[in-house]
Design a protein around this motif. Structure first.
Motif, mmCIF file in Angstrom:
data_model
loop_
_atom_site.group_PDB
_atom_site.id
_atom_site.type_symbol
_atom_site.label_atom_id
_atom_site.label_comp_id
_atom_site.label_asym_id
_atom_site.label_seq_id
_atom_site.Cartn_x
_atom_site.Cartn_y
_atom_site.Cartn_z
ATOM 1 N N MET A 57 32.495 -61.237 34.142
ATOM 2 C CA MET A 57 33.020 -60.175 33.293
ATOM 3 C C MET A 57 32.258 -58.891 33.614
ATOM 4 N N ARG A 58 32.981 -57.833 33.849
ATOM 5 C CA ARG A 58 32.376 -56.530 34.139
ATOM 6 C C ARG A 58 32.452 -55.668 32.883
ATOM 7 N N ILE A 59 31.300 -55.092 32.496
ATOM 8 C CA ILE A 59 31.183 -54.329 31.251
ATOM 9 C C ILE A 59 30.707 -52.915 31.549
ATOM 10 N N LEU A 60 31.387 -51.948 30.955
ATOM 11 C CA LEU A 60 30.977 -50.544 31.011
ATOM 12 C C LEU A 60 30.308 -50.198 29.694
ATOM 13 N N GLY A 61 29.055 -49.785 29.753
ATOM 14 C CA GLY A 61 28.337 -49.304 28.571
ATOM 15 C C GLY A 61 28.345 -47.788 28.581
ATOM 16 N N ILE A 62 28.510 -47.195 27.393
ATOM 17 C CA ILE A 62 28.572 -45.731 27.290
ATOM 18 C C ILE A 62 27.607 -45.252 26.214
ATOM 19 N N ASP A 63 26.792 -44.263 26.567
ATOM 20 C CA ASP A 63 25.920 -43.568 25.625
ATOM 21 C C ASP A 63 26.494 -42.159 25.485
ATOM 22 N N PRO A 64 27.304 -41.924 24.434
ATOM 23 C CA PRO A 64 28.010 -40.644 24.346
ATOM 24 C C PRO A 64 27.093 -39.475 24.000
ATOM 25 N N GLY A 65 27.406 -38.332 24.566
ATOM 26 C CA GLY A 65 26.706 -37.092 24.267
ATOM 27 C C GLY A 65 27.573 -35.932 24.710
ATOM 28 N N LEU A 66 27.491 -34.824 24.012
ATOM 29 C CA LEU A 66 28.333 -33.686 24.367
ATOM 30 C C LEU A 66 27.851 -33.000 25.644
ATOM 31 N N GLN A 67 26.531 -32.940 25.851
ATOM 32 C CA GLN A 67 26.015 -32.340 27.084
ATOM 33 C C GLN A 67 25.918 -33.364 28.211
ATOM 34 N N ILE A 68 25.396 -34.564 27.864
ATOM 35 C CA ILE A 68 25.223 -35.620 28.861
ATOM 36 C C ILE A 68 25.725 -36.934 28.270
ATOM 37 N N LEU A 104 41.578 -50.920 27.751
ATOM 38 C CA LEU A 104 40.354 -51.718 27.734
ATOM 39 C C LEU A 104 39.873 -51.933 26.301
ATOM 40 N N PRO A 105 39.419 -53.144 25.978
ATOM 41 C CA PRO A 105 38.857 -53.372 24.646
ATOM 42 C C PRO A 105 37.521 -52.639 24.510
ATOM 43 N N VAL A 106 37.285 -52.057 23.334
ATOM 44 C CA VAL A 106 36.063 -51.277 23.088
ATOM 45 C C VAL A 106 35.286 -51.917 21.942
ATOM 46 N N ALA A 107 34.027 -52.243 22.195
ATOM 47 C CA ALA A 107 33.125 -52.763 21.164
ATOM 48 C C ALA A 107 32.125 -51.667 20.825
ATOM 49 N N GLU A 108 31.750 -51.601 19.541
ATOM 50 C CA GLU A 108 30.842 -50.553 19.085
ATOM 51 C C GLU A 108 29.566 -51.178 18.538
ATOM 52 N N TYR A 109 28.429 -50.586 18.891
ATOM 53 C CA TYR A 109 27.129 -51.081 18.453
ATOM 54 C C TYR A 109 26.264 -49.928 17.967
ATOM 55 N N THR A 110 25.492 -50.188 16.939
ATOM 56 C CA THR A 110 24.533 -49.185 16.469
ATOM 57 C C THR A 110 23.333 -49.177 17.412
ATOM 58 N N ALA A 111 22.566 -48.109 17.362
ATOM 59 C CA ALA A 111 21.338 -48.032 18.168
ATOM 60 C C ALA A 111 20.401 -49.177 17.785
ATOM 61 N N LEU A 112 20.358 -49.525 16.512
ATOM 62 C CA LEU A 112 19.518 -50.618 16.030
ATOM 63 C C LEU A 112 19.933 -51.941 16.687
ATOM 64 N N PRO A 142 35.936 -51.948 35.029
ATOM 65 C CA PRO A 142 35.380 -52.828 33.992
ATOM 66 C C PRO A 142 36.496 -53.525 33.223
ATOM 67 N N GLU A 143 36.143 -54.659 32.622
ATOM 68 C CA GLU A 143 37.109 -55.407 31.821
ATOM 69 C C GLU A 143 36.920 -55.124 30.334
ATOM 70 N N GLN A 144 35.708 -54.687 29.966
ATOM 71 C CA GLN A 144 35.390 -54.388 28.577
ATOM 72 C C GLN A 144 34.471 -53.174 28.528
ATOM 73 N N VAL A 145 34.480 -52.507 27.375
ATOM 74 C CA VAL A 145 33.652 -51.319 27.182
ATOM 75 C C VAL A 145 32.832 -51.488 25.910
ATOM 76 N N ALA A 146 31.564 -51.081 25.992
ATOM 77 C CA ALA A 146 30.678 -51.085 24.830
ATOM 78 C C ALA A 146 30.151 -49.669 24.661
ATOM 79 N N ILE A 147 30.211 -49.168 23.438
ATOM 80 C CA ILE A 147 29.793 -47.789 23.188
ATOM 81 C C ILE A 147 28.893 -47.753 21.961
ATOM 82 N N GLU A 148 27.942 -46.836 21.995
ATOM 83 C CA GLU A 148 27.030 -46.693 20.869
ATOM 84 C C GLU A 148 27.701 -45.917 19.745
#
Length: 173
Positions: free
Chosen positions: A1-12, A97-105, A61-67
């Protein structure tokens, strides 16, 4: 399974792609989408959307995880971060793509075993878990950590299942 993780930010906006085979994790790619600090908001959101669409097309990727967005002291900053996050999620859902959301914690708990770990600890553990030759830059490390958290089912090293809980006073309740 290939996973794309994303740390969103407006500048970076950081991204990290890993592959999970059984219990093994392998590093595929990581980097950032930079919008800079100037320019109109719609144009900057388009840069994020287009940049992540290119990452998705390249690495498939097959799935996406975002903070998830945390609430800042400054409500305007929280709103802008939420819009950047929306652009990132849009890039994924436009490709179905399915998107999973996780807190920083949750991410820190999964990767380091401590939900209040310092950025440097996260970077070091990402390096170790993915057997990288060097410590990744902070935005890429956070995105890779998010992908690792997803690969671990949101539990990871600390084996603390956080689904269905909320954070109150820095603790899961």
């Amino acid at each position: 399974m290939r996973i794309l993780g994303i740390d969103p930010g407006l500048q970076i906006t950081g991204f990290g792609v890993i592959e999970k085979t059984g219990e093994k994790l392998a590093y595929i790619a990581s980097g950032t989408v930079k919008t800079g600090s100037g320019g109109e908001l719609p144009g900057r959101l388009k840069v994020i959307l287009d940049g992540l669409a290119e990452v998705i097309a390249t690495y498939q990727p097959e799935q996406v995880a975002i903070e998830k967005v945390f609430v800042n002291v400054n409500p305007q900053s929280t709103l802008l971060l939420g819009q950047a996050r929306g652009a990132a999620i849009s890039a994924a859902v436009l490709r179905d793509l399915p998107v999973a959301e996780y807190t920083a914690l949750q991410v820190k708990q999964s990767v380091v075993g401590n939900g209040h770990a310092a950025k440097e600890q996260v970077q070091e553990m990402v390096k170790r878990l993915l057997k990288l030759p060097a410590i990744p830059k902070p935005d890429s490390a956070d995105a890779l950590a998010c992908a690792i958290c997803h690969a671990h089912g949101g539990q990871g090293l600390g084996k603390l299942a956080t689904a269905g809980f909320r954070v109150k006073g820095g603790r899961l309740v």
